[in-house]
Design a protein around this motif. Structure first.
Motif, short mmCIF file in Angstrom:
data_model
loop_
_atom_site.label_atom_id
_atom_site.label_comp_id
_atom_site.label_asym_id
_atom_site.label_seq_id
_atom_site.Cartn_x
_atom_site.Cartn_y
_atom_site.Cartn_z
N LEU A 17 0.83 -1.21 0.00
CA LEU A 17 0.00 0.00 0.00
C LEU A 17 0.87 1.26 0.00
O LEU A 17 0.54 2.25 -0.67
N LEU A 18 1.96 1.22 0.72
CA LEU A 18 2.89 2.35 0.69
C LEU A 18 3.44 2.57 -0.71
O LEU A 18 3.64 3.70 -1.16
N ARG A 19 3.67 1.47 -1.42
CA ARG A 19 4.30 1.56 -2.74
C ARG A 19 3.31 1.92 -3.83
O ARG A 19 3.60 2.75 -4.70
N GLN A 20 2.10 1.34 -3.78
CA GLN A 20 1.16 1.51 -4.89
C GLN A 20 0.00 2.45 -4.59
O GLN A 20 -0.64 2.95 -5.53
N ARG A 21 -0.33 2.63 -3.34
CA ARG A 21 -1.35 3.61 -2.89
C ARG A 21 -2.77 3.31 -3.39
O ARG A 21 -3.65 4.15 -3.25
N ARG A 22 -3.00 2.13 -3.95
CA ARG A 22 -4.33 1.77 -4.43
C ARG A 22 -4.65 0.34 -4.00
O ARG A 22 -3.85 -0.58 -4.24
N VAL A 23 -5.83 0.15 -3.39
CA VAL A 23 -6.24 -1.16 -2.91
C VAL A 23 -6.35 -2.15 -4.07
O VAL A 23 -5.92 -3.30 -3.98
N SER A 24 -6.91 -1.71 -5.21
CA SER A 24 -7.09 -2.60 -6.35
C SER A 24 -5.75 -3.08 -6.91
O SER A 24 -5.59 -4.25 -7.27
N ALA A 25 -4.76 -2.18 -6.95
CA ALA A 25 -3.44 -2.55 -7.47
C ALA A 25 -2.74 -3.54 -6.53
O ALA A 25 -2.10 -4.50 -6.97
N VAL A 26 -2.88 -3.30 -5.22
CA VAL A 26 -2.27 -4.20 -4.25
C VAL A 26 -2.92 -5.58 -4.33
O VAL A 26 -2.24 -6.61 -4.27
N ALA A 27 -4.25 -5.59 -4.47
CA ALA A 27 -4.98 -6.85 -4.57
C ALA A 27 -4.50 -7.66 -5.78
O ALA A 27 -4.30 -8.88 -5.70
N GLU A 28 -4.28 -6.98 -6.90
CA GLU A 28 -3.82 -7.67 -8.11
C GLU A 28 -2.39 -8.19 -7.93
O GLU A 28 -2.07 -9.31 -8.33
N THR A 29 -1.53 -7.39 -7.32
CA THR A 29 -0.13 -7.79 -7.12
C THR A 29 -0.02 -9.01 -6.21
O THR A 29 0.76 -9.93 -6.48
N LEU A 30 -0.79 -9.00 -5.12
CA LEU A 30 -0.70 -10.07 -4.12
C LEU A 30 -1.63 -11.24 -4.40
O LEU A 30 -1.56 -12.26 -3.69
N GLY A 31 -2.51 -11.10 -5.40
CA GLY A 31 -3.44 -12.17 -5.70
C GLY A 31 -4.48 -12.36 -4.63
O GLY A 31 -4.90 -13.48 -4.33
N LEU A 54 -5.25 6.96 4.60
CA LEU A 54 -6.48 7.71 4.44
C LEU A 54 -6.87 7.73 2.96
O LEU A 54 -6.03 7.92 2.08
N ARG A 55 -8.15 7.52 2.69
CA ARG A 55 -8.63 7.53 1.31
C ARG A 55 -8.71 8.98 0.82
O ARG A 55 -9.32 9.83 1.46
N THR A 56 -8.14 9.25 -0.32
CA THR A 56 -8.21 10.59 -0.94
C THR A 56 -8.43 10.39 -2.43
O THR A 56 -8.42 9.26 -2.95
N SER A 57 -8.64 11.49 -3.14
CA SER A 57 -8.82 11.41 -4.60
C SER A 57 -7.56 10.92 -5.30
O SER A 57 -7.61 10.48 -6.44
N LYS A 58 -6.43 10.97 -4.61
CA LYS A 58 -5.17 10.52 -5.19
C LYS A 58 -4.76 9.12 -4.69
O LYS A 58 -3.64 8.70 -4.89
N GLY A 59 -5.72 8.44 -4.05
CA GLY A 59 -5.44 7.10 -3.56
C GLY A 59 -5.26 7.08 -2.05
O GLY A 59 -5.64 8.01 -1.34
N MET A 60 -4.64 6.02 -1.56
CA MET A 60 -4.44 5.83 -0.14
C MET A 60 -3.17 6.57 0.29
O MET A 60 -2.07 6.24 -0.15
#
Length: 300
Positions: A17-31, A54-60
């Motif tokens: 999450l620190l690296r990608q800042r998006r839940v969907s991207a993390v979910a895809e990376t980690l399966g 924190l959720r913002t318009s620019k991601g987490m």
């Protein structure tokens, strides 16, 4: 908080999450599903007592506390990853390691000259130490890591042990040059009449010699019993005694001691000479290297 209080996978999610800042991207990376990522984040929030992201318009976006955790957690995960994926290696040219080999005195006579010559060429600083362990203690010594390899005829060494055949060995009769048997031949009658030296060699498989001869109904004219092979060459060269020995021992003593060999008139089963190692060392690089070297040098 103790380490057992936290699931390492939560820190993996945190790091991604620190690296990608998006839940969907993390979910895809980690399966993992997006709800699974959200659940992991919520568990970590409760454990650490902070919102973390924190959720913002620019991601987490990480909180100040999350930012303070970022570098040490990334470092710790990287160290764990590198440790688990490290492949240990062994460099014989630079190694100063000591290897302990269990073998009989026959083994020392037959294997060590060629082995040490080869090591001098490719592993000049490796030290070889030999041990004469009886089979009943050798199992424990190998399991404890005190003995790296065993070489020889050791049929009782089984539990947790790997082995690889080097060669098959037959028994022969050994006597001095000029012995009357050199002219008459080693017949069964001559074998019965000859004076013999018997090698006990306790803790090895060589005890089968006396057993097989006895089962054949032959009573040898024994004049001497010795506990090992090392003195046999010296004894035979100055007496008319005869010894029944493995071919490898005979080969190594014929020229130095002025001896002759002849087929044994009593059928003694061939023995298998193996290199053996404990399962704990099966994938250890240094052990793998040495046993392969021994196999390449001595296998037939």
């Amino acid at each position: 908080m103790e380490l057992h209080d936290i699931d390492l996978n939560l820190l993996v999610v945190f790091n991604e999450l620190l690296r990608q800042r998006r839940v969907s991207a993390v979910a895809e990376t980690l399966g993992i599903s997006q709800p699974g990522i959200s659940n992991a984040l919520n568990r970590l929030r409760r454990l650490l007592g902070d919102e973390l992201f924190l959720r913002t318009s620019k991601g987490m976006v990480p909180t100040p506390f999350a930012e303070t955790l970022a570098e040490p957690i990334a470092f710790a995960l990287s160290a764990i990853h590198d440790t688990l994926n490290a492949k240990p290696t062994f460099d014989p040219a630079s190694s100063t390691r000591t290897f302990t080999l269990a073998m009989t005195d026959i083994g020392e006579i037959y294997f060590l000259p060629a082995l040490m010559k080869r090591l001098g060429q490719i592993a000049p600083n490796v030290l070889i130490s030999t041990a004469h362990d009886a089979s009943e203690t050798l199992q424990d010594e190998m399991e404890a890591g005190h003995v790296d390899l065993a070489i020889g005829f050791i049929p009782d060494l089984k539990t947790g042990i790997f082995q690889r055949r080097l060669f098959r060995q037959r028994y022969v009769c050994l006597f001095r040059k000029g012995h009357p048997l050199g002219k008459t031949g080693m017949t069964l009658a001559a074998f019965r009449e000859a004076e013999h030296v018997s090698i006990v060699a306790e803790g090895t498989g060589h005890g089968i010699v006396d057993e097989v001869i006895a089962r054949a109904g032959i009573t040898r004219n024994l004049r001497l019993r010795v506990p090992h092979f090392v003195a046999v060459g010296h004894i035979l060269q100055t007496t008319d005694l005869v010894a029944v020995v493995p071919q490898a021992f005979a080969t190594g003593t014929l020229e130095p001691f002025g001896l002759e060999s002849a087929p044994c008139p009593v059928k003694i089963p061939d023995i298998l000479i193996n290199v053996l190692w404990h399962a704990k060392n099966h994938r250890e690089p240094g052990n793998q290297w040495l046993r392969q070297l021994i196999f390449d040098e001595f296998s037939v």
